[in-house]
Design a protein around this motif. Structure first.
Motif, PDB file in Angstrom:
ATOM      1  N   TYR A  72      44.520  37.619  41.972  1.00  0.00           N
ATOM      2  CA  TYR A  72      45.166  36.931  40.858  1.00  0.00           C
ATOM      3  C   TYR A  72      46.307  37.813  40.350  1.00  0.00           C
ATOM      4  O   TYR A  72      46.081  38.947  39.923  1.00  0.00           O
ATOM      5  CB  TYR A  72      44.156  36.672  39.735  1.00  0.00           C
ATOM      6  N   ASP A  81      45.289  31.398  34.756  1.00  0.00           N
ATOM      7  CA  ASP A  81      44.829  31.920  36.037  1.00  0.00           C
ATOM      8  C   ASP A  81      43.995  33.195  35.862  1.00  0.00           C
ATOM      9  O   ASP A  81      42.968  33.374  36.525  1.00  0.00           O
ATOM     10  CB  ASP A  81      46.027  32.213  36.947  1.00  0.00           C
ATOM     11  N   CYS A  82      44.456  34.069  34.990  1.00  0.00           N
ATOM     12  CA  CYS A  82      43.744  35.330  34.794  1.00  0.00           C
ATOM     13  C   CYS A  82      42.432  35.118  34.052  1.00  0.00           C
ATOM     14  O   CYS A  82      41.444  35.809  34.327  1.00  0.00           O
ATOM     15  CB  CYS A  82      44.637  36.322  34.054  1.00  0.00           C
ATOM     16  N   ALA A 120      39.960  33.999  36.476  1.00  0.00           N
ATOM     17  CA  ALA A 120      39.389  35.113  37.229  1.00  0.00           C
ATOM     18  C   ALA A 120      38.165  35.691  36.500  1.00  0.00           C
ATOM     19  O   ALA A 120      37.147  36.019  37.134  1.00  0.00           O
ATOM     20  CB  ALA A 120      40.440  36.201  37.437  1.00  0.00           C
TER      21      ALA A 120
END
Length: 295
Positions: free
Chosen positions: A149, A158-159, A162
């Motif tokens: 990522y 997105d993070c 994760a």
């Protein structure tokens, strides 16, 4: 009553070891040491401390009314928010989505338990930033197995995804989430203990403390002060850490707390003890204390 004080109250509050408090509270089934975890303590639990000379004291716990009177509040983390995410002090049964929300909502904090958690306990995901409004940001790259990522251009979904993926994994991910929950509960514990230590010093420094507001803690401090008038008020804010020559834990559950029997000024530590109102006393040697801490 009037407490004569020769030195100004020290500003530094000494935190006690949560492991030691846990050891005291599990000496036997009736031991009454406060855990400081909201909702998990009996109403008459005791706050263990010392007078910086080897004696151990079972202080009565100051009420919220007493803390409000002296305007003493320590909140490095919101206890209600933590309890909503992690209902148990050991971090079990945590809610993943609420945990992510908790981390996101406190993104602008420059101190406190959430900041410490991200900056030091979750350093593989977060790092310190020079950004004024975002002191902690994601690492540039998060690698989870074969999935990578990139967080350099995207500090958004997105993070955070994760993190969801990692903590949802059985084994290492879920275990670390549990440990993070325990970390936050331990900070609640430290906050509550800090409040109790500070309010005892405040009562000691107060020339006219109110028993109607702070109850039997005022009486207890006065009774101990009469036998140890040379003590600095900062001594009333000490926790149980560093006690040598044996620990004594009163597990009587008596509301009045233990009675501290100090030696005369300048004498050795031998003979100091904590005597419960019920007359029962349990003495733990140093080796026993260490064994409990290691458990």
């Amino acid at each position: 009553f009037y407490l004569y004080q020769t030195a100004a109250m020290k500003s530094t509050v000494l935190f006690s070891s949560s492991l030691l408090l846990s050891s005291l509270s599990t000496v036997n089934g009736e031991c009454d040491a406060c855990t400081f975890w909201d909702g998990f303590d009996p109403p008459n639990c005791k706050v263990y401390g010392q007078m910086h000379d080897g004696g151990l004291i079972a202080w009565n716990r100051a009420s919220e009314k007493c803390l409000d009177y002296y305007n003493i509040h320590a909140d490095t983390v919101n206890a209600e928010d933590v309890a909503n995410v992690f209902p148990n002090p050991d971090g079990t049964d945590g809610n993943l989505e609420l945990f992510i929300d908790l981390l996101r909502e406190d993104s602008d904090a420059t101190s406190g338990a959430i900041y410490d958690l991200k900056r030091f306990e979750m350093s593989k995901f977060f790092k310190e930033s020079n950004q004024e409004n975002t002191p902690v940001v994601f690492q540039d790259r998060i690698q989870l197995g074969l999935s990578a990522y990139d967080c350099t251009a995207n500090q958004g979904n997105d993070c955070w995804t994760a993190l969801r993926v990692y903590f949802a994994q059985p084994g290492r991910g879920s275990t670390e989430m549990r440990l993070h929950g325990s970390f936050l509960w331990n900070n609640i514990q430290k906050d509550r203990e800090s409040e109790q230590q500070s309010v005892r010093m405040a009562i000691c420094n107060d020339r006219t403390p109110s028993e109607s507001i702070c109850g039997n803690l005022v009486t207890q401090i006065y009774q101990i002060w009469r036998g140890a008038q040379w003590k600095d008020c900062s001594d009333y804010g000490l926790g149980p850490e560093g006690v040598t020559g044996g620990l004594a834990a009163d597990c009587s559950l008596d509301a009045g707390g233990g009675q501290y029997i100090p030696n005369a000024k300048g004498t050795s530590g031998a003979g100091r003890r904590l005597v419960g109102n019920s007359g029962r006393m349990l003495v733990l040697g140093v080796s026993a204390m260490m064994a409990l801490v290691m458990l």
